[in-house]
Design a protein around this motif. Structure first.
Motif, PDB file in Angstrom:
ATOM      1  N   LEU A  65     -91.323  29.299 -85.299  1.00 62.99           N
ATOM      2  CA  LEU A  65     -90.972  27.915 -85.608  1.00 62.99           C
ATOM      3  C   LEU A  65     -91.862  27.270 -86.660  1.00 62.99           C
ATOM      4  N   GLU A  66     -92.759  28.045 -87.280  1.00 61.55           N
ATOM      5  CA  GLU A  66     -93.609  27.417 -88.295  1.00 61.55           C
ATOM      6  C   GLU A  66     -92.759  27.031 -89.505  1.00 61.55           C
ATOM      7  N   TYR A  67     -93.093  25.893 -90.069  1.00 66.18           N
ATOM      8  CA  TYR A  67     -92.361  25.390 -91.233  1.00 66.18           C
ATOM      9  C   TYR A  67     -93.081  25.820 -92.499  1.00 66.18           C
ATOM     10  N   ARG A  68     -92.367  26.378 -93.433  1.00 66.58           N
ATOM     11  CA  ARG A  68     -92.939  26.737 -94.727  1.00 66.58           C
ATOM     12  C   ARG A  68     -92.172  26.003 -95.806  1.00 66.58           C
ATOM     13  N   ALA A  69     -92.869  25.131 -96.513  1.00 66.94           N
ATOM     14  CA  ALA A  69     -92.239  24.404 -97.620  1.00 66.94           C
ATOM     15  C   ALA A  69     -91.747  25.406 -98.648  1.00 66.94           C
ATOM     16  N   GLY A  70     -90.570  25.152 -99.189  1.00 68.65           N
ATOM     17  CA  GLY A  70     -90.006  26.016-100.222  1.00 68.65           C
ATOM     18  C   GLY A  70     -89.237  27.207 -99.699  1.00 68.65           C
ATOM     19  N   ARG A  71     -89.132  27.336 -98.355  1.00 71.10           N
ATOM     20  CA  ARG A  71     -88.398  28.479 -97.801  1.00 71.10           C
ATOM     21  C   ARG A  71     -87.005  28.039 -97.360  1.00 71.10           C
ATOM     22  N   LEU A  72     -86.021  28.859 -97.702  1.00 75.08           N
ATOM     23  CA  LEU A  72     -84.642  28.639 -97.291  1.00 75.08           C
ATOM     24  C   LEU A  72     -84.200  29.849 -96.483  1.00 75.08           C
ATOM     25  N   ASN A  73     -83.608  29.587 -95.338  1.00 74.29           N
ATOM     26  CA  ASN A  73     -83.166  30.641 -94.426  1.00 74.29           C
ATOM     27  C   ASN A  73     -81.646  30.699 -94.403  1.00 74.29           C
ATOM     28  N   PHE A  74     -81.127  31.911 -94.399  1.00 76.29           N
ATOM     29  CA  PHE A  74     -79.694  32.132 -94.265  1.00 76.29           C
ATOM     30  C   PHE A  74     -79.444  32.987 -93.034  1.00 76.29           C
ATOM     31  N   GLU A  75     -78.482  32.608 -92.229  1.00 73.56           N
ATOM     32  CA  GLU A  75     -77.957  33.504 -91.210  1.00 73.56           C
ATOM     33  C   GLU A  75     -76.744  34.176 -91.843  1.00 73.56           C
ATOM     34  N   GLU A  78     -74.836  36.041-103.870  1.00 72.17           N
ATOM     35  CA  GLU A  78     -74.585  34.805-104.621  1.00 72.17           C
ATOM     36  C   GLU A  78     -75.443  33.664-104.084  1.00 72.17           C
ATOM     37  N   ALA A  79     -75.564  33.578-102.760  1.00 74.57           N
ATOM     38  CA  ALA A  79     -76.366  32.516-102.149  1.00 74.57           C
ATOM     39  C   ALA A  79     -77.842  32.665-102.506  1.00 74.57           C
ATOM     40  N   VAL A  80     -78.347  33.897-102.462  1.00 75.04           N
ATOM     41  CA  VAL A  80     -79.752  34.135-102.794  1.00 75.04           C
ATOM     42  C   VAL A  80     -80.013  33.774-104.255  1.00 75.04           C
ATOM     43  N   HIS A  81     -79.137  34.204-105.142  1.00 80.73           N
ATOM     44  CA  HIS A  81     -79.301  33.887-106.573  1.00 80.73           C
ATOM     45  C   HIS A  81     -79.278  32.372-106.795  1.00 80.73           C
ATOM     46  N   ARG A  82     -78.332  31.704-106.169  1.00 85.13           N
ATOM     47  CA  ARG A  82     -78.212  30.247-106.310  1.00 85.13           C
ATOM     48  C   ARG A  82     -79.472  29.542-105.803  1.00 85.13           C
ATOM     49  N   ALA A  83     -79.975  29.979-104.639  1.00 82.47           N
ATOM     50  CA  ALA A  83     -81.166  29.344-104.063  1.00 82.47           C
ATOM     51  C   ALA A  83     -82.371  29.509-104.979  1.00 82.47           C
ATOM     52  N   ARG A  84     -82.579  30.708-105.486  1.00 83.66           N
ATOM     53  CA  ARG A  84     -83.728  30.939-106.371  1.00 83.66           C
ATOM     54  C   ARG A  84     -83.593  30.144-107.673  1.00 83.66           C
ATOM     55  N   SER A  85     -82.382  30.042-108.195  1.00 78.22           N
ATOM     56  CA  SER A  85     -82.188  29.291-109.440  1.00 78.22           C
ATOM     57  C   SER A  85     -82.387  27.792-109.238  1.00 78.22           C
ATOM     58  N   ARG A  86     -82.281  27.329-108.001  1.00 74.24           N
ATOM     59  CA  ARG A  86     -82.475  25.902-107.700  1.00 74.24           C
ATOM     60  C   ARG A  86     -83.894  25.582-107.258  1.00 74.24           C
ATOM     61  N   GLY A  87     -84.781  26.599-107.277  1.00 77.25           N
ATOM     62  CA  GLY A  87     -86.190  26.315-107.046  1.00 77.25           C
ATOM     63  C   GLY A  87     -86.750  26.716-105.695  1.00 77.25           C
ATOM     64  N   TRP A  88     -85.966  27.323-104.836  1.00 78.50           N
ATOM     65  CA  TRP A  88     -86.504  27.807-103.562  1.00 78.50           C
ATOM     66  C   TRP A  88     -87.397  28.997-103.845  1.00 78.50           C
ATOM     67  N   THR A  89     -88.626  28.956-103.350  1.00 76.94           N
ATOM     68  CA  THR A  89     -89.590  30.015-103.657  1.00 76.94           C
ATOM     69  C   THR A  89     -89.501  31.178-102.691  1.00 76.94           C
ATOM     70  N   ASP A  90     -89.004  30.952-101.502  1.00 77.56           N
ATOM     71  CA  ASP A  90     -88.897  31.996-100.493  1.00 77.56           C
ATOM     72  C   ASP A  90     -87.508  31.894 -99.870  1.00 77.56           C
ATOM     73  N   VAL A  91     -86.732  32.948 -99.993  1.00 77.53           N
ATOM     74  CA  VAL A  91     -85.374  32.965 -99.444  1.00 77.53           C
ATOM     75  C   VAL A  91     -85.284  34.161 -98.503  1.00 77.53           C
ATOM     76  N   ARG A  92     -84.872  33.914 -97.267  1.00 76.80           N
ATOM     77  CA  ARG A  92     -84.729  35.049 -96.358  1.00 76.80           C
ATOM     78  C   ARG A  92     -83.368  35.020 -95.681  1.00 76.80           C
ATOM     79  N   SER A  93     -82.812  36.209 -95.547  1.00 77.16           N
ATOM     80  CA  SER A  93     -81.524  36.413 -94.891  1.00 77.16           C
ATOM     81  C   SER A  93     -81.767  37.077 -93.546  1.00 77.16           C
ATOM     82  N   LEU A  94     -81.143  36.521 -92.532  1.00 75.73           N
ATOM     83  CA  LEU A  94     -81.346  37.000 -91.175  1.00 75.73           C
ATOM     84  C   LEU A  94     -79.999  37.291 -90.518  1.00 75.73           C
TER      85      LEU A  94
END
Length: 71
Positions: A49-59, A25-41
């Motif tokens: 520590l590099e910053y990538r614009a458009g990336r959302l990270n989930f633990e 659900e979180a991944v679907h929500r993030a992509r629908s809101r415009g996040w281009t890169d979503v990763r689950s960890l």
């Protein structure tokens, strides 16, 4: 020093709203809101520590988002 290049802006989103959601659900929500890169960890994963614009990270622990951050 050279000026920084124009970086794309991240979606305007409430990151705390992802905490407690099931991972799919979180991944679907993030992509629908415009996040281009979503990763689950998994918890305690070592990440660079590099910053990538458009990336959302989930633990994710037990299939549930426990923490969320940009970059």
């Amino acid at each position: 020093m050279a000026p920084l290049p124009h970086l794309p802006s991240d979606p305007d989103d409430d990151l705390e709203a992802y905490v407690g959601l099931a991972e799919p659900e979180a991944v679907h929500r993030a992509r629908s809101r415009g996040w281009t890169d979503v990763r689950s960890l998994p918890p305690h994963t070592i990440v660079t520590l590099e910053y990538r614009a458009g990336r959302l990270n989930f633990e994710v622990d037990g299939g549930v988002v426990r923490r969320c951050w940009k970059g």
